[in-house]
Write an enzyme that holds these catalytic residues in place. Sequence first.
Site, mmCIF file in Angstrom:
data_model
loop_
_atom_site.group_PDB
_atom_site.id
_atom_site.type_symbol
_atom_site.label_atom_id
_atom_site.label_comp_id
_atom_site.label_asym_id
_atom_site.label_seq_id
_atom_site.Cartn_x
_atom_site.Cartn_y
_atom_site.Cartn_z
ATOM 1 N N ILE A 17 0.827 -1.204 0.000
ATOM 2 C CA ILE A 17 0.000 0.000 0.000
ATOM 3 C C ILE A 17 0.864 1.258 0.000
ATOM 4 O O ILE A 17 0.553 2.241 -0.671
ATOM 5 C CB ILE A 17 -0.961 -0.006 1.210
ATOM 6 C CG1 ILE A 17 -1.999 -1.116 1.051
ATOM 7 C CG2 ILE A 17 -1.649 1.340 1.389
ATOM 8 C CD1 ILE A 17 -2.835 -1.370 2.307
ATOM 9 N N ASP A 62 13.523 3.627 10.612
ATOM 10 C CA ASP A 62 12.929 2.538 11.380
ATOM 11 C C ASP A 62 11.846 3.164 12.233
ATOM 12 O O ASP A 62 12.130 3.904 13.177
ATOM 13 C CB ASP A 62 13.986 1.862 12.262
ATOM 14 C CG ASP A 62 13.445 0.665 13.017
ATOM 15 O OD1 ASP A 62 12.197 0.520 13.143
ATOM 16 O OD2 ASP A 62 14.272 -0.141 13.506
ATOM 17 N N SER A 140 -5.035 1.518 8.706
ATOM 18 C CA SER A 140 -5.380 0.438 9.618
ATOM 19 C C SER A 140 -5.663 -0.818 8.795
ATOM 20 O O SER A 140 -5.047 -1.021 7.753
ATOM 21 C CB SER A 140 -6.591 0.835 10.472
ATOM 22 O OG SER A 140 -6.858 -0.155 11.432
ATOM 23 N N TYR A 154 -1.668 -8.581 15.401
ATOM 24 C CA TYR A 154 -1.764 -7.565 14.346
ATOM 25 C C TYR A 154 -3.093 -6.819 14.432
ATOM 26 O O TYR A 154 -3.129 -5.592 14.397
ATOM 27 C CB TYR A 154 -1.615 -8.239 12.976
ATOM 28 C CG TYR A 154 -1.776 -7.298 11.808
ATOM 29 C CD1 TYR A 154 -0.774 -6.399 11.483
ATOM 30 C CD2 TYR A 154 -2.922 -7.327 11.016
ATOM 31 C CE1 TYR A 154 -0.915 -5.542 10.397
ATOM 32 C CE2 TYR A 154 -3.071 -6.482 9.931
ATOM 33 C CZ TYR A 154 -2.060 -5.586 9.628
ATOM 34 O OH TYR A 154 -2.204 -4.743 8.557
ATOM 35 N N LYS A 158 -3.669 -2.734 15.073
ATOM 36 C CA LYS A 158 -4.361 -1.901 14.089
ATOM 37 C C LYS A 158 -5.625 -1.282 14.686
ATOM 38 O O LYS A 158 -5.992 -0.157 14.353
ATOM 39 C CB LYS A 158 -4.669 -2.696 12.813
ATOM 40 C CG LYS A 158 -3.431 -2.980 11.978
ATOM 41 C CD LYS A 158 -2.722 -1.688 11.617
ATOM 42 C CE LYS A 158 -1.569 -1.887 10.668
ATOM 43 N NZ LYS A 158 -1.016 -0.621 10.185
#
Length: 173
Positions: A17, A62, A140, A154, A158
């Site tokens: 993305i 980072d 998200s 995960y 998010k």
Amino acid sequence: MDIQDKVAIITGASGGIGLATTRLFAEAGAKVALAARSTDTLTTIVNELHEQHREAIAVPTDMRNKDAIEALVDSVFQQYGRIDILINNAGQTVLGNVADVDIDQFRQIFELNVLGPVEAMQAIIPKMRQNGGGLIINVSSMVTKMHLPAISAYAATKAALMKPATRKGWPAS
């Protein structure tokens, strides 16, 4: 929204993305600052954009490191004198059921997916206010609305990322 000549920082710009957003913004005339850990990949993408006469810079970052995030913001601000758009896209997953996931891996994912974006917002908002405003988009995931057993860490990160953006008055107050 017209983004011609707007300065946009896009995190996680080395693939997926983030890369698609980078290409779209550059094509629309934005000045894009690409942030990700993979220096070689960022350099290749920036060279490709320069060949297309697009304005782009690579800032290896980072997003788990507050000093690196502040250096990213400072570098882009020094280059262009403003930051109009932040796309908080960098993210990573860890696979495993919540009962089995390594807690240190979970912490690393939390730092990248939640704390990194918040630290980026904290670094950029004062500069955006100084220049009359800006736009922040936190990427998200739909997994926050699903029940998938192996990606609970995960999904949790998010979901946590979505909360600041949904609070009334954010980020102006």
